[in-house]
Each structure stands twice: as C-alpha cells, then as structure tokens.
Design a protein around this motif. Structure first.
Motif, PDB file in Angstrom:
ATOM      1  N   ARG A 208     -11.842   9.708   1.395  1.00 52.83           N
ATOM      2  CA  ARG A 208     -11.362  10.345   2.626  1.00 52.83           C
ATOM      3  C   ARG A 208     -12.522  11.124   3.230  1.00 52.83           C
ATOM      4  NH1 ARG A 208      -6.621  10.832   4.761  1.00 52.83           N
ATOM      5  NH2 ARG A 208      -5.572  10.159   2.846  1.00 52.83           N
TER       6      ARG A 208
ATOM      7  N   LEU B 234     -10.136   6.995   6.311  1.00 57.75           N
ATOM      8  CA  LEU B 234     -10.064   6.667   4.889  1.00 57.75           C
ATOM      9  C   LEU B 234     -10.836   5.360   4.699  1.00 57.75           C
ATOM     10  CD1 LEU B 234      -8.816   7.490   2.172  1.00 57.75           C
ATOM     11  CD2 LEU B 234      -6.727   6.306   2.865  1.00 57.75           C
TER      12      LEU B 234
ATOM     13  N   GLN C  65       0.827  -1.204   0.000  1.00 53.74           N
ATOM     14  CA  GLN C  65       0.000   0.000   0.000  1.00 53.74           C
ATOM     15  C   GLN C  65       0.862   1.255   0.000  1.00 53.74           C
ATOM     16  OE1 GLN C  65      -2.530   0.803   3.417  1.00 53.74           O
ATOM     17  NE2 GLN C  65      -4.020   1.869   2.126  1.00 53.74           N
TER      18      GLN C  65
ATOM     19  N   SER D 126      -2.375   6.971   0.723  1.00 55.98           N
ATOM     20  CA  SER D 126      -3.643   7.430   0.142  1.00 55.98           C
ATOM     21  C   SER D 126      -4.097   6.597  -1.054  1.00 55.98           C
ATOM     22  CB  SER D 126      -3.550   8.903  -0.267  1.00 55.98           C
ATOM     23  OG  SER D 126      -3.309   9.700   0.871  1.00 55.98           O
ATOM     24  N   GLN D 127      -3.621   5.366  -1.142  1.00 51.80           N
ATOM     25  CA  GLN D 127      -4.082   4.449  -2.181  1.00 51.80           C
ATOM     26  C   GLN D 127      -4.577   3.165  -1.535  1.00 51.80           C
ATOM     27  OE1 GLN D 127      -1.435   3.660  -5.449  1.00 51.80           O
ATOM     28  NE2 GLN D 127      -0.620   5.748  -5.472  1.00 51.80           N
ATOM     29  N   GLY D 128      -5.400   2.432  -2.270  1.00 49.09           N
ATOM     30  CA  GLY D 128      -5.821   1.136  -1.777  1.00 49.09           C
ATOM     31  C   GLY D 128      -4.700   0.118  -1.866  1.00 49.09           C
ATOM     32  N   PRO D 129      -4.718  -0.890  -0.997  1.00 45.48           N
ATOM     33  CA  PRO D 129      -3.707  -1.944  -1.071  1.00 45.48           C
ATOM     34  C   PRO D 129      -3.747  -2.662  -2.415  1.00 45.48           C
ATOM     35  CG  PRO D 129      -4.894  -2.039   1.013  1.00 45.48           C
ATOM     36  CD  PRO D 129      -5.629  -1.063   0.143  1.00 45.48           C
TER      37      PRO D 129
ATOM     38  N   PHE E 175      -8.883  -3.422  -4.593  1.00 42.30           N
ATOM     39  CA  PHE E 175      -9.327  -2.262  -3.832  1.00 42.30           C
ATOM     40  C   PHE E 175      -9.607  -1.055  -4.719  1.00 42.30           C
ATOM     41  CE2 PHE E 175      -8.865  -3.350   0.629  1.00 42.30           C
ATOM     42  CZ  PHE E 175      -8.171  -4.539   0.549  1.00 42.30           C
ATOM     43  N   GLY E 176     -10.593  -0.255  -4.271  1.00 46.98           N
ATOM     44  CA  GLY E 176     -10.851   1.021  -4.891  1.00 46.98           C
ATOM     45  C   GLY E 176      -9.848   2.060  -4.417  1.00 46.98           C
TER      46      GLY E 176
ATOM     47  N   PHE F 178     -12.196   2.266   2.268  1.00 39.15           N
ATOM     48  CA  PHE F 178     -11.908   1.516   1.050  1.00 39.15           C
ATOM     49  C   PHE F 178     -12.984   0.477   0.791  1.00 39.15           C
ATOM     50  CE2 PHE F 178      -7.853   3.107  -0.109  1.00 39.15           C
ATOM     51  CZ  PHE F 178      -7.169   3.393   1.065  1.00 39.15           C
TER      52      PHE F 178
END
Lengths: 109, 110
Positions: B106, B88, A38, A41-44, B101-102, B90
């Motif tokens: 936030r 956050l 990860q 601020s991003q998805g895994p 995952f998307g 997801f």
C-alpha cells in the motif's frame, strides 16, 4: 485484448447457489477463461479456469457456452466467507491481461 | 513461507521522491507481473517480464520503471512519485493460465 463485463455487485443469502456471468465478446481462439477471488487488502486468488463447456473443482463450477462469448461462475451454497470481489479474466498468449472491475458479492446471513 | 513476497507492505512518501517496491518469489516461475489497484477498481497491468532479458510495458507503464534482477526478483520503481500514484500494488507470477499474487504494497504519496 479481450475486455470483460460483469455485474458490479450481487447479494445472496447464505446457503444459496450464486451465478456470476461475465461477457467477453471479443475472446480469441487461443484465449482461456479464468476466475479470481479477492478479499479486501489481499491479492487475488485463482479459483478456476476453462476453455469450453463445463469445468468443476472443489470450490466452483465454470460454464462456457459454445460461442465462448460469455462464462458463468457458479458458487454452490455460499457462506459468509464467500463475500469478496470476483474477477473474470481472459488469458491471451500475449500476457496483456484485463481484469476489469469485478463483481462484489455480498453474502447475507 | 509465502511463495510471493512484497516489500515494503506499506509506504508513505512525498511527491518527487524516488521509491522502489520489491517482489520476490520462490515458485520458480519465469513470468512476473506488476499491477496497481485503485479503490473500487480492478487491477491494471503496469509491466510484465518473461525472463531477466524480456520486459514489456503493460496498460499503464508511464511514470514507472522495472528491473528484473534475477528469475526470482522483480522490482518496480517510481522515479518521481506523484499523488495519483497512491494505490495498492501487487506483484504476481504465472504458471500456465494461473497467476499467483503477493500480499500487496500500500503506497501513499503525499
């Protein structure tokens, strides 16, 4: 629910091999082991999965001992772009996932 | 186009307001998930769904509800938002042992 334990953080120099070990003592017979990466601020993002012994893909290798109570993600020759948080996730049939806090890897120039 | 999309990407709301986060997927997967992530912490499972008729609570479902409108859509609602729901969020789908995952939403609750 198989909870996992990983080191909180690791540092490595560029070009080195990095090994991150995860402990999952109460893993069940039907559980698989997966690893995710990860960025902030991003998805895994899925990296690799395995059940036992060794699995290798174009990104990493995964080593799982016979008792399956731990697993080690190996990243060959890391670069700065490998700086991220790495999660070990045990996947049960029940979908009750436990991601844990992951290992924050910092690659140093 | 992204396979798993989330709207909105950012949202600021006030305590007590109702808010809905939406997730859509084009992967054709039956299983969908909602997670929240707090700073410095891992992901915690809120709800998951095997199909439109099968919804299950995760580790931290209190204060949240979900709706699976179709195979491709899974929405998360906060009926009355509170500041400690600032996080956050997801959405994810699953095929086999792999989750997709998307980009995350936030959410800030003032």
């Amino acid at each position: 629910l198989a909870k996992t334990t990983q080191p909180i953080s690791m540092d490595s120099y560029e070009g080195q091999e990095v090994n991150i070990t995860c402990s999952h003592n109460n893993i069940a017979t039907n559980d698989y082991i997966t690893w995710y990466q990860q960025f902030p601020s991003q998805g895994p993002r899925f990296i690799i999965q395995g059940y036992k012994t060794k699995v290798t893909n174009e990104v990493a290798s995964l080593f799982i001992p016979a008792d399956r109570k731990s697993s080690t993600l190996s990243l060959p020759r890391v670069s700065l772009s490998d700086t991220a948080v790495y999660y070990c996730l045990v996947v049960p049939p029940s979908d009750q996932f436990y991601f844990g806090t992951g290992t924050s890897l910092t690659v140093i120039p | 186009d992204a396979d798993v999309t989330q709207t909105p990407r950012n949202r600021i709301t006030k305590t007590g307001k109702r808010i809905m986060l939406e997730c859509s997927q084009t992967k054709g997967h039956d299983r969908m998930y909602w997670y929240r992530q707090d700073p410095g912490l891992g992901l915690r499972l809120i709800y998951y769904s095997f199909d439109v008729k099968d919804i299950n609570k995760g580790e931290i479902s209190d204060g949240y509800s979900v709706s699976r409108q179709a195979q491709a859509k899974f929405s998360l609602s906060l009926e009355s938002a509170i500041p400690n729901q600032t996080a956050l969020y997801f959405c994810a789908t699953r095929q086999g042992h792999e989750q997709f995952f998307g980009p995350g939403t936030r959410l800030t609750v003032l």
